[in-house]
Design a protein around this motif. Sequence first.
Motif: not given
Length: 126
Positions: A32, A34-35, A38-39
């Motif tokens: 989560e 890393r997500k 990335g956002s």
Amino acid sequence: MYQIKIDRINALIEVALQGVVRTEEAHAYAAEYRKALGSLYGRRIRVLMDLRGFSIASEEATELLRDIEVNSAAMGVVRAAALVQSDLAALQAGRIAREAGTGQVVRIFKDEGSARSWLLGDRASP
């Protein structure tokens, strides 16, 4: 237990870790996080890590945090503030940052206001 919030306006990710994070939960947290990184990819990302209620119980948890810090720098994190309660926690957080090679990006705080001020104060430099 963990919680992640994203402030898109300030490119700030707020992370709160509580208690002892079990292996499965640690991997879910890493994915989560890393997500969230990335956002915000391509921006100068700042991270507020609230570790005041967190107990690192295993070497595996320490290694996971170290790996996350290494990846954070690669994803654009220019500043990370770790909030801790004790001197022992501050030493541990500092050791993790040094081992991850992110000691220049991470600062340790006991006061949340000071941490936020440092994170958001000077947007021109890391």
